[in-house]
Every structure is written in C-alpha cells, then in structure tokens.
Design a protein around this motif. Structure first.
Motif, PDB file in Angstrom:
ATOM      1  N   VAL A  33      -4.909  -9.032   3.670  1.00 15.14           N
ATOM      2  CA  VAL A  33      -3.361  -8.801   3.831  1.00 15.14           C
ATOM      3  C   VAL A  33      -3.090  -7.728   3.823  1.00 15.14           C
ATOM      4  O   VAL A  33      -2.754  -6.293   3.055  1.00 15.14           O
ATOM      5  N   HIS A  34      -1.559  -6.664   5.312  1.00 12.25           N
ATOM      6  CA  HIS A  34      -1.257  -6.130   5.320  1.00 12.25           C
ATOM      7  C   HIS A  34       0.359  -5.836   5.037  1.00 12.25           C
ATOM      8  O   HIS A  34       0.186  -6.825   6.225  1.00 12.25           O
ATOM      9  N   VAL A  35       0.281  -5.211   4.706  1.00 11.30           N
ATOM     10  CA  VAL A  35       1.735  -4.973   4.982  1.00 11.30           C
ATOM     11  C   VAL A  35       2.183  -3.440   5.317  1.00 11.30           C
ATOM     12  O   VAL A  35       1.946  -2.070   5.114  1.00 11.30           O
ATOM     13  N   VAL A  62      -0.140  -2.167   1.141  1.00 12.66           N
ATOM     14  CA  VAL A  62       0.648  -1.781   1.662  1.00 12.66           C
ATOM     15  C   VAL A  62       1.096  -0.528   2.208  1.00 12.66           C
ATOM     16  O   VAL A  62       0.244   0.885   1.550  1.00 12.66           O
ATOM     17  N   ASP A  63       0.402  -0.716   3.347  1.00 12.22           N
ATOM     18  CA  ASP A  63       0.880   0.677   4.893  1.00 12.22           C
ATOM     19  C   ASP A  63       1.989   1.815   3.581  1.00 12.22           C
ATOM     20  O   ASP A  63       2.965   1.728   3.763  1.00 12.22           O
ATOM     21  N   THR A  64       1.611   2.859   4.440  1.00  9.52           N
ATOM     22  CA  THR A  64       2.613   4.092   3.751  1.00  9.52           C
ATOM     23  C   THR A  64       3.991   3.874   4.969  1.00  9.52           C
ATOM     24  O   THR A  64       5.328   4.983   4.398  1.00  9.52           O
ATOM     25  N   ASP A  65       3.817   3.573   5.808  1.00  9.98           N
ATOM     26  CA  ASP A  65       4.779   2.972   6.874  1.00  9.98           C
ATOM     27  C   ASP A  65       6.129   2.112   6.514  1.00  9.98           C
ATOM     28  O   ASP A  65       6.730   1.713   7.455  1.00  9.98           O
ATOM     29  N   GLN A  87      -3.941  -6.410  -9.873  1.00  5.00           N
ATOM     30  CA  GLN A  87      -4.190  -4.775 -10.062  1.00  5.00           C
ATOM     31  C   GLN A  87      -3.605  -3.944  -9.145  1.00  5.00           C
ATOM     32  O   GLN A  87      -3.332  -4.662  -7.546  1.00  5.00           O
ATOM     33  N   ILE A  88      -3.102  -2.716  -9.581  1.00  5.67           N
ATOM     34  CA  ILE A  88      -2.407  -2.457  -8.816  1.00  5.67           C
ATOM     35  C   ILE A  88      -3.372  -0.708  -8.278  1.00  5.67           C
ATOM     36  O   ILE A  88      -2.767  -0.030  -9.323  1.00  5.67           O
ATOM     37  N   VAL A  89      -3.652  -0.804  -7.311  1.00  6.62           N
ATOM     38  CA  VAL A  89      -4.306   0.745  -7.500  1.00  6.62           C
ATOM     39  C   VAL A  89      -3.643   1.430  -6.111  1.00  6.62           C
ATOM     40  O   VAL A  89      -3.791   1.227  -5.255  1.00  6.62           O
ATOM     41  N   GLY A  90      -3.498   2.753  -6.486  1.00  2.97           N
ATOM     42  CA  GLY A  90      -3.130   3.458  -4.753  1.00  2.97           C
ATOM     43  C   GLY A  90      -2.066   2.771  -4.445  1.00  2.97           C
ATOM     44  O   GLY A  90      -1.035   2.044  -4.520  1.00  2.97           O
ATOM     45  N   HIS A  91      -2.573   2.224  -2.881  1.00  2.00           N
ATOM     46  CA  HIS A  91      -1.592   1.302  -2.006  1.00  2.00           C
ATOM     47  C   HIS A  91      -1.761  -0.175  -1.883  1.00  2.00           C
ATOM     48  O   HIS A  91      -2.118  -1.054  -1.548  1.00  2.00           O
ATOM     49  N   ALA A  92      -3.429  -0.261  -2.695  1.00  2.00           N
ATOM     50  CA  ALA A  92      -3.904  -2.018  -2.467  1.00  2.00           C
ATOM     51  C   ALA A  92      -3.735  -1.989  -3.711  1.00  2.00           C
ATOM     52  O   ALA A  92      -2.925  -1.752  -4.931  1.00  2.00           O
TER      53      ALA A  92
END
Length: 130
Positions: A33-35, A62-65, A87-92
């Motif tokens: 899934v991509h936000v 979670v994309d940067t935009d 877990q939350i690592v970077g944008h994942a």
C-alpha cells in the motif's frame, strides 16, 4: 535492543515478543500500500483494511509528496479496531491486524506462505555450515 526515541513512536509500538517476531517477518515484505499525494483517503484506508484481512501483516510506504506525515498516518491507522503498528522506519510502516479465523502469526509457529518467504540465492546451501 533500544526502544524508539520519539515518544509518539513509543506510544504506537508496544514492545513484546509478538512485535519482535512481526518485525522479523515484515523485514522481507514489499510495500503493498502506498500513501501518495492524495493522503490517507477513505479509499486508501479501505485498501489497508482489505490487505490486512488478506495478509495480516502489511508493509506500506508514505510518499514524500503525501500531505500526511508518516507518524500521523500510523496514528490514524492505530486508532482503527484491532490494528497495531509494528514498526516505523523511514517512510515505511509495518501494520498488523490479527485474522479473526485463521491467525498465522499468533499461537504457535507462524505459517508463512512460500510466496511471502524471501527467495534463496542460487548456489548457497540451505542450512548449517559446510
């Protein structure tokens, strides 16, 4: 092992044996899934719910935009019934929701389908030292 430094992350991720196991399994997953720039819309939430029902453990990006911050996305998902942020690592973000009838990760040895197992490199022995 150190705990997350951010108080917000610490509140979303309980520390226990199941979480460690889920983190290990989530490491090899691809983001399903991509936000994106639309943010965490009702359609994305519905997609997350369906993917969690199908897989129990889901990695999402979670994309940067995206207008929503990754911690805000994790907080909104954690507010849903039965959803846990692993877990939350970077944008994942790795998200878990126990399957109501056939849990794979709780209660004994997890049964991970062959399609979700990491591929073995050719020419490497599968076990032990040679």
């Amino acid at each position: 092992m150190t705990s997350p430094t951010s108080p917000k992350k610490r509140s979303l991720m309980p520390s226990n044996k199941l979480r460690r196991s889920l983190r290990a399994h989530g490491h090899a997953l691809s983001a399903l899934v991509h936000v994106g720039k639309g943010g965490l819309s009702p359609a994305v939430i519905k997609q997350v719910e369906q993917t969690l029902h199908d897989h129990e453990l889901v990695k999402m990006k979670v994309d940067t935009d995206s207008p929503d911050d990754r911690l805000a996305v994790a907080e909104l998902l954690a507010a849903r019934p039965g959803v846990n942020i692993v877990q939350i690592v970077g944008h994942a973000i790795v998200v878990y929701k126990r399957h109501p009838r056939e849990p794979r990760f709780e209660g004994g040895t997890p049964e991970v389908p062959a399609a979700e197992r990491p591929a073995q490199r050719p020419g490497k022995p599968s076990g032990g030292r040679t």
